[in-house]
Design a protein around this motif. Structure first.
Motif, PDB file in Angstrom:
ATOM      1  N   GLN A 226       0.800  -1.222   0.000  1.00 38.84           N
ATOM      2  CA  GLN A 226       0.000   0.000   0.000  1.00 38.84           C
ATOM      3  C   GLN A 226       0.830   1.267   0.000  1.00 38.84           C
ATOM      4  N   GLN A 227       2.103   1.168   0.388  1.00 41.81           N
ATOM      5  CA  GLN A 227       2.881   2.375   0.628  1.00 41.81           C
ATOM      6  C   GLN A 227       3.037   3.243  -0.612  1.00 41.81           C
ATOM      7  N   GLY A 228       3.214   2.626  -1.783  1.00 36.94           N
ATOM      8  CA  GLY A 228       3.399   3.417  -2.998  1.00 36.94           C
ATOM      9  C   GLY A 228       2.222   4.311  -3.295  1.00 36.94           C
ATOM     10  N   ILE A 229       1.021   3.859  -2.925  1.00 36.16           N
ATOM     11  CA  ILE A 229      -0.193   4.641  -3.162  1.00 36.16           C
ATOM     12  C   ILE A 229      -0.436   5.634  -2.024  1.00 36.16           C
ATOM     13  N   ASN A 230      -0.355   5.142  -0.791  1.00 40.44           N
ATOM     14  CA  ASN A 230      -0.703   5.981   0.357  1.00 40.44           C
ATOM     15  C   ASN A 230       0.359   7.016   0.700  1.00 40.44           C
ATOM     16  N   HIS A 231       1.583   6.841   0.215  1.00 41.41           N
ATOM     17  CA  HIS A 231       2.657   7.789   0.515  1.00 41.41           C
ATOM     18  C   HIS A 231       2.936   8.717  -0.662  1.00 41.41           C
ATOM     19  N   PHE A 232       1.969   8.860  -1.559  1.00 44.08           N
ATOM     20  CA  PHE A 232       2.165   9.716  -2.729  1.00 44.08           C
ATOM     21  C   PHE A 232       2.476  11.141  -2.279  1.00 44.08           C
ATOM     22  N   ASN A 233       3.557  11.706  -2.833  1.00 40.73           N
ATOM     23  CA  ASN A 233       4.002  13.061  -2.481  1.00 40.73           C
ATOM     24  C   ASN A 233       4.278  13.221  -0.985  1.00 40.73           C
ATOM     25  N   GLY A 234       4.653  12.128  -0.337  1.00 46.11           N
ATOM     26  CA  GLY A 234       4.999  12.211   1.079  1.00 46.11           C
ATOM     27  C   GLY A 234       3.815  12.203   2.013  1.00 46.11           C
ATOM     28  N   HIS A 235       2.607  12.186   1.473  1.00 50.05           N
ATOM     29  CA  HIS A 235       1.425  12.248   2.333  1.00 50.05           C
ATOM     30  C   HIS A 235       1.101  10.868   2.892  1.00 50.05           C
ATOM     31  N   CYS A 236       0.905  10.828   4.202  1.00 55.21           N
ATOM     32  CA  CYS A 236       0.462   9.586   4.841  1.00 55.21           C
ATOM     33  C   CYS A 236      -0.451   9.976   5.988  1.00 55.21           C
ATOM     34  N   SER A 237      -1.737   9.730   5.826  1.00 54.35           N
ATOM     35  CA  SER A 237      -2.713  10.190   6.816  1.00 54.35           C
ATOM     36  C   SER A 237      -2.758   9.302   8.047  1.00 54.35           C
ATOM     37  N   ASP A 238      -2.097   8.177   7.994  1.00 55.75           N
ATOM     38  CA  ASP A 238      -2.182   7.215   9.089  1.00 55.75           C
ATOM     39  C   ASP A 238      -0.785   6.826   9.551  1.00 55.75           C
ATOM     40  N   SER A 239      -0.015   7.797  10.019  1.00 57.63           N
ATOM     41  CA  SER A 239       1.357   7.522  10.446  1.00 57.63           C
ATOM     42  C   SER A 239       1.705   8.384  11.657  1.00 57.63           C
ATOM     43  N   GLU A 240       2.778   8.011  12.325  1.00 58.78           N
ATOM     44  CA  GLU A 240       3.308   8.777  13.444  1.00 58.78           C
ATOM     45  C   GLU A 240       4.810   8.892  13.233  1.00 58.78           C
ATOM     46  N   GLU A 241       5.348  10.096  13.432  1.00 55.65           N
ATOM     47  CA  GLU A 241       6.760  10.305  13.122  1.00 55.65           C
ATOM     48  C   GLU A 241       7.429  11.164  14.179  1.00 55.65           C
TER      49      GLU A 241
END
Length: 342
Positions: free
Chosen positions: A82-97
């Motif tokens: 899923q990462q290639g789709i969900n991390h498009f342009n660095g956006h990830c709505s379901d992450s913690e950093e």
């Protein structure tokens, strides 16, 4: 003495995630473009590990720079597919950093905070490590001040106040990399504070002093080159508004942008090449048979699977595996994977 000096040149970044909330995969990234500090970018990832059943994870080794750099640890709920789709342009709505400053000899610990929240506390032997956490805390205070009264008048007053407050706070931290975090926020064209940045740039020598601090502390880093290029481009844009044509401005900005991109690509390539050389040196320690077994280990194959693939006995595979661990100075498969899988 030689052994002691080698042992000191090791980094260890460890902490806890909540295994009930997050996927057990944990990622370590190096951030060399300060415009990409927030978000999830696959090209920045340099190591991946797996948290245990209690949520504990650790990154360790000696492959990082000897000078301070910006790093990020993140977890998310995306599978590898899923990462290639969900991390498009660095956006990830379901992450913690967590962003932090570190170098190759640093120890960093990220314990649970109140309510098993992750990445809220930073314990490190590097006093600059938690600079971004301090800045984020101040930005939260700023957001609270904005929410008290939502009038246009209140917004304008807070814009002016917090612009200077953030700028002074960054300078007081005595760490140019932390100031870049604030500069990125204040100069963002999508921010309400950008108009104040444009006016401030005309008359405030703060930006030249920041450039000097960067050149002194990080003379050959991508951060310094990127900041210098952006500052020059913004100032040229300001001067162009007093008579130069739009076409000339566009040509100049595209040239600066192109040069900046090429420069960043060069440093990124040099970073990748340096890591590749380290990987080649590590593999050179192994025999040809051990290198073949290593490739299967990195694919998470069991000893039985490896034995069947290579027409070897399981005991022979175990012998090769133990030899690999000794030659690479690691204790487990995860340790070995952290050296080669970026």
């Amino acid at each position: 003495m030689v052994i002691t000096s080698v042992c000191k040149a090791q980094y260890s970044f460890s902490g806890f995630t909540n295994p009930e909330e997050w996927d057990r995969s944990v990622y370590l990234s190096i951030v060399e473009d300060y415009r990409k500090m927030s978000g999830v970018y696959s090209e920045q990832i340099i190591a991946k590990t797996t948290a245990d059943s209690n949520g504990f994870f650790e990154f360790k080794g000696n492959m990082l720079d000897t000078e301070n750099r910006i790093y990020r640890i993140h977890v998310d709920k995306c599978s590898d597919m899923q990462q290639g789709i969900n991390h498009f342009n660095g956006h990830c709505s379901d992450s913690e950093e967590l962003l932090f400053i570190a170098k190759n000899s640093d120890t960093l610990k990220l314990p649970f905070s109140f309510g098993n929240q992750v990445f809220c506390r930073v314990e490190s032997n590097n006093p600059k490590a938690n600079a971004f956490v301090k800045i984020d805390s101040l930005k939260n205070d700023m957001r609270f001040a904005y929410s008290e009264f939502r009038s246009e008048a209140n917004r304008k007053l807070n814009n002016k106040k917090w612009f200077k407050t953030l700028q002074y706070f960054g300078e007081a931290l005595n760490e140019p990399l932390a100031e870049l975090y604030i500069y990125k926020y204040l100069s963002d064209r999508s921010s309400d504070l950008h108009s104040y940045y444009v006016e401030d740039l005309k008359e405030n020598d703060y930006y030249d002093h920041l450039k000097t601090r960067l050149e002194t502390s990080y003379p050959n880093s991508t951060y310094t080159n990127q900041y210098s290029n952006e500052l020059e481009a913004d100032r040229y844009m300001l001067s162009s508004s007093h008579g130069n044509t739009t076409s000339n401005l566009s040509i100049f900005l595209y040239a600066i942008l192109g040069f900046s991109i090429m420069l960043n690509l060069f440093f990124l390539y040099r970073f990748w090449k340096r890591n590749q050389c380290k990987i080649d040196d590590l593999k050179a320690k192994l025999s040809k048979q051990e290198q073949v077994v290593l490739e299967h280990l990195l694919l998470d194959k069991t000893n039985k699977d490896i034995a069947e693939s290579l027409f070897l006995s399981v005991s022979t595979v175990k012998t090769h595996t133990n030899n690999i661990y000794k030659k690479l100075n690691v204790q487990s498969r995860d340790d070995a994977k952290s050296l080669f899988i970026k």
